[in-house]
Design a protein around this motif. Sequence first.
Motif, PDB file in Angstrom:
ATOM      1  N   HIS A 194      59.111  27.628  11.357  1.00 55.69           N
ATOM      2  CA  HIS A 194      59.988  26.802  12.280  1.00 55.69           C
ATOM      3  C   HIS A 194      58.933  25.986  12.873  1.00 55.69           C
ATOM      4  O   HIS A 194      58.075  26.433  13.783  1.00 55.69           O
ATOM      5  CB  HIS A 194      60.828  27.580  13.088  1.00 55.69           C
ATOM      6  CG  HIS A 194      62.135  28.429  12.583  1.00 55.69           C
ATOM      7  ND1 HIS A 194      63.149  28.704  13.406  1.00 55.69           N
ATOM      8  CD2 HIS A 194      62.328  28.132  11.395  1.00 55.69           C
ATOM      9  CE1 HIS A 194      63.801  29.354  12.659  1.00 55.69           C
ATOM     10  NE2 HIS A 194      63.533  28.939  11.364  1.00 55.69           N
ATOM     11  N   ILE A 195      59.005  24.692  12.564  1.00 58.43           N
ATOM     12  CA  ILE A 195      57.783  23.717  12.970  1.00 58.43           C
ATOM     13  C   ILE A 195      58.713  22.604  13.794  1.00 58.43           C
ATOM     14  O   ILE A 195      59.615  21.898  13.306  1.00 58.43           O
ATOM     15  CB  ILE A 195      57.232  23.019  12.094  1.00 58.43           C
ATOM     16  CG1 ILE A 195      56.381  24.286  11.336  1.00 58.43           C
ATOM     17  CG2 ILE A 195      56.323  22.250  12.385  1.00 58.43           C
ATOM     18  CD1 ILE A 195      55.849  23.994   9.931  1.00 58.43           C
ATOM     19  N   MET A 196      58.115  22.276  15.218  1.00 60.27           N
ATOM     20  CA  MET A 196      58.766  21.296  15.952  1.00 60.27           C
ATOM     21  C   MET A 196      58.061  19.910  15.855  1.00 60.27           C
ATOM     22  O   MET A 196      56.756  19.925  16.326  1.00 60.27           O
ATOM     23  CB  MET A 196      59.117  21.925  17.317  1.00 60.27           C
ATOM     24  CG  MET A 196      59.448  20.549  18.348  1.00 60.27           C
ATOM     25  SD  MET A 196      59.926  21.181  19.788  1.00 60.27           S
ATOM     26  CE  MET A 196      61.798  21.880  19.636  1.00 60.27           C
ATOM     27  N   GLU A 197      58.596  18.764  15.680  1.00 58.97           N
ATOM     28  CA  GLU A 197      57.903  17.576  15.886  1.00 58.97           C
ATOM     29  C   GLU A 197      58.381  17.147  17.189  1.00 58.97           C
ATOM     30  O   GLU A 197      59.699  17.139  17.411  1.00 58.97           O
ATOM     31  CB  GLU A 197      58.399  16.428  14.939  1.00 58.97           C
ATOM     32  CG  GLU A 197      59.729  15.579  15.037  1.00 58.97           C
ATOM     33  CD  GLU A 197      60.673  16.494  14.357  1.00 58.97           C
ATOM     34  OE1 GLU A 197      62.017  15.824  14.436  1.00 58.97           O
ATOM     35  OE2 GLU A 197      60.521  17.666  13.899  1.00 58.97           O
ATOM     36  N   ILE A 198      57.802  16.721  18.179  1.00 53.01           N
ATOM     37  CA  ILE A 198      57.878  16.519  19.355  1.00 53.01           C
ATOM     38  C   ILE A 198      58.347  15.136  19.833  1.00 53.01           C
ATOM     39  O   ILE A 198      59.237  14.732  20.473  1.00 53.01           O
ATOM     40  CB  ILE A 198      56.594  16.476  20.456  1.00 53.01           C
ATOM     41  CG1 ILE A 198      56.235  18.106  20.354  1.00 53.01           C
ATOM     42  CG2 ILE A 198      56.964  16.211  21.779  1.00 53.01           C
ATOM     43  CD1 ILE A 198      57.105  19.086  20.725  1.00 53.01           C
ATOM     44  N   CYS A 199      57.769  14.072  18.793  1.00 45.97           N
ATOM     45  CA  CYS A 199      57.907  12.825  19.287  1.00 45.97           C
ATOM     46  C   CYS A 199      59.354  12.242  18.201  1.00 45.97           C
ATOM     47  O   CYS A 199      59.489  12.433  17.053  1.00 45.97           O
ATOM     48  CB  CYS A 199      56.888  11.839  18.602  1.00 45.97           C
ATOM     49  SG  CYS A 199      57.092   9.998  19.068  1.00 45.97           S
ATOM     50  N   ILE A 223      60.836  26.267   5.006  1.00 42.32           N
ATOM     51  CA  ILE A 223      60.181  25.473   6.069  1.00 42.32           C
ATOM     52  C   ILE A 223      61.266  24.558   6.914  1.00 42.32           C
ATOM     53  O   ILE A 223      62.282  23.895   6.333  1.00 42.32           O
ATOM     54  CB  ILE A 223      59.254  24.295   5.666  1.00 42.32           C
ATOM     55  CG1 ILE A 223      58.066  24.896   5.051  1.00 42.32           C
ATOM     56  CG2 ILE A 223      58.944  23.522   6.977  1.00 42.32           C
ATOM     57  CD1 ILE A 223      57.361  25.961   5.968  1.00 42.32           C
ATOM     58  N   LYS A 224      61.811  24.930   8.145  1.00 44.11           N
ATOM     59  CA  LYS A 224      62.534  24.236   9.014  1.00 44.11           C
ATOM     60  C   LYS A 224      62.174  23.464   9.906  1.00 44.11           C
ATOM     61  O   LYS A 224      61.339  24.157  11.037  1.00 44.11           O
ATOM     62  CB  LYS A 224      63.549  25.261   9.677  1.00 44.11           C
ATOM     63  CG  LYS A 224      64.825  24.742  10.348  1.00 44.11           C
ATOM     64  CD  LYS A 224      65.608  25.773  11.076  1.00 44.11           C
ATOM     65  CE  LYS A 224      66.583  25.190  12.010  1.00 44.11           C
ATOM     66  NZ  LYS A 224      67.545  26.106  12.739  1.00 44.11           N
ATOM     67  N   LEU A 225      62.559  22.121  10.058  1.00 43.11           N
ATOM     68  CA  LEU A 225      61.894  21.346  11.047  1.00 43.11           C
ATOM     69  C   LEU A 225      62.991  21.151  12.093  1.00 43.11           C
ATOM     70  O   LEU A 225      64.142  21.323  12.087  1.00 43.11           O
ATOM     71  CB  LEU A 225      61.741  19.770  10.533  1.00 43.11           C
ATOM     72  CG  LEU A 225      60.686  19.688   9.240  1.00 43.11           C
ATOM     73  CD1 LEU A 225      60.379  18.392   8.771  1.00 43.11           C
ATOM     74  CD2 LEU A 225      59.222  20.301   9.617  1.00 43.11           C
ATOM     75  N   ILE A 226      62.296  21.336  13.366  1.00 41.55           N
ATOM     76  CA  ILE A 226      63.016  21.172  14.668  1.00 41.55           C
ATOM     77  C   ILE A 226      62.770  19.933  15.163  1.00 41.55           C
ATOM     78  O   ILE A 226      61.467  19.551  15.516  1.00 41.55           O
ATOM     79  CB  ILE A 226      62.805  22.368  15.366  1.00 41.55           C
ATOM     80  CG1 ILE A 226      63.026  23.621  14.730  1.00 41.55           C
ATOM     81  CG2 ILE A 226      63.630  22.573  16.612  1.00 41.55           C
ATOM     82  CD1 ILE A 226      62.651  24.914  15.469  1.00 41.55           C
TER      83      ILE A 226
END
Length: 358
Positions: free
Chosen positions: A27-32, A52-55
């Motif tokens: 689980h990978i988070m993009e902040i912007c 791969i899950k984007l948060i």
Amino acid sequence: MFNEFRNPQKAKILLEAIHKITRHSWHIMEICGGQTHALARYRIEPLLPKEIKLIHGPGCPVCVTPVSIIDTAIQLALKNNVIFTSFGDMLRVPGSRHDLLEIKSRGADIRIVYSPLDALRIASENPEHEIVFFGIGFETTAPIHALTILEAYRKKIRNFSVLTSLFTVPQAITTIAQDKECTLNGILAAGHVCAITGTSEYEKLAKHLKLSIAVTGFEPLDLLLGIYTCIDLLENREYTVKNAYRRIVAYDGNPKARQEIDEVFEICNRKWRGIGEIEKSGYQIRSKYEQYDTLKRFNIKTDNKKEASSCQAGDIMKGKITPMQCKQFGIYCTPEHPLGAPMVSSEGACAAYYRYNI
């Protein structure tokens, strides 16, 4: 120049590399929010391995500016002698009852500007009025706010002040990562923020929170390289930071910009809309320059107004749900009738899902 970072052949090579190295679920988070919109616009997420899950993270300062600050802005804009200035995307953000655009339609003198320096120019041209600038931002825009206040101080402009809603990103990452309901393995750190701050603070976060962090930009190839870098770190169990945006970000960031920030601002606790108060996660104007602090100038105390109970933007920004999982999305919450800021912000996750029909 942009075509160089949107090259389909190079994107294919990066995607093949991502699929090749991915062996586990992450689980990978993009902040912007700028990254969120780019991921949606170029349909990058469906091309990634199923593991791969984007948060989608806090997004932008527009999204996290609390209701109480919006209500204070409206209160100020309604004053007879005030010219209220703001970036355009703040006008549609709902307060507890109204938004700035509605107040403007009723005759309040609210002007859209593209820089706080524009607001300072308006102050110079209208000495008989009080000019308030709605200063929102992360570390990226803090330097221009600081420089504007220093310019007002140098020129002895007395009818200008800033209503600050300035946030710092690392503390929010810590709060989100420590939330037991949010499973987070990696971070795509925003390149424009790191261009100011550098990467050293993120290295501390990576070690403390056991996160793999890749600094990346906003074009398709930038994002794919950032995702590849983050997955590579995760697969090798490396809790550190790698810079995948070296054409913009230096290790020590921009020392001159940080010097200007430190001169004008000091760290404070800050309430984040949808998340709550986070310690040491914001900037406030130092006492030396308090004549330019709108709250002190007008002797205003902000109320802790509650957000719309039906809005789930907080859970979206924490990565607990996606916009599509919100029962209000696209039905009772639209860009024309938003319940929360992420639906109207140009970098909001809800706006991205709505615009690109995800």
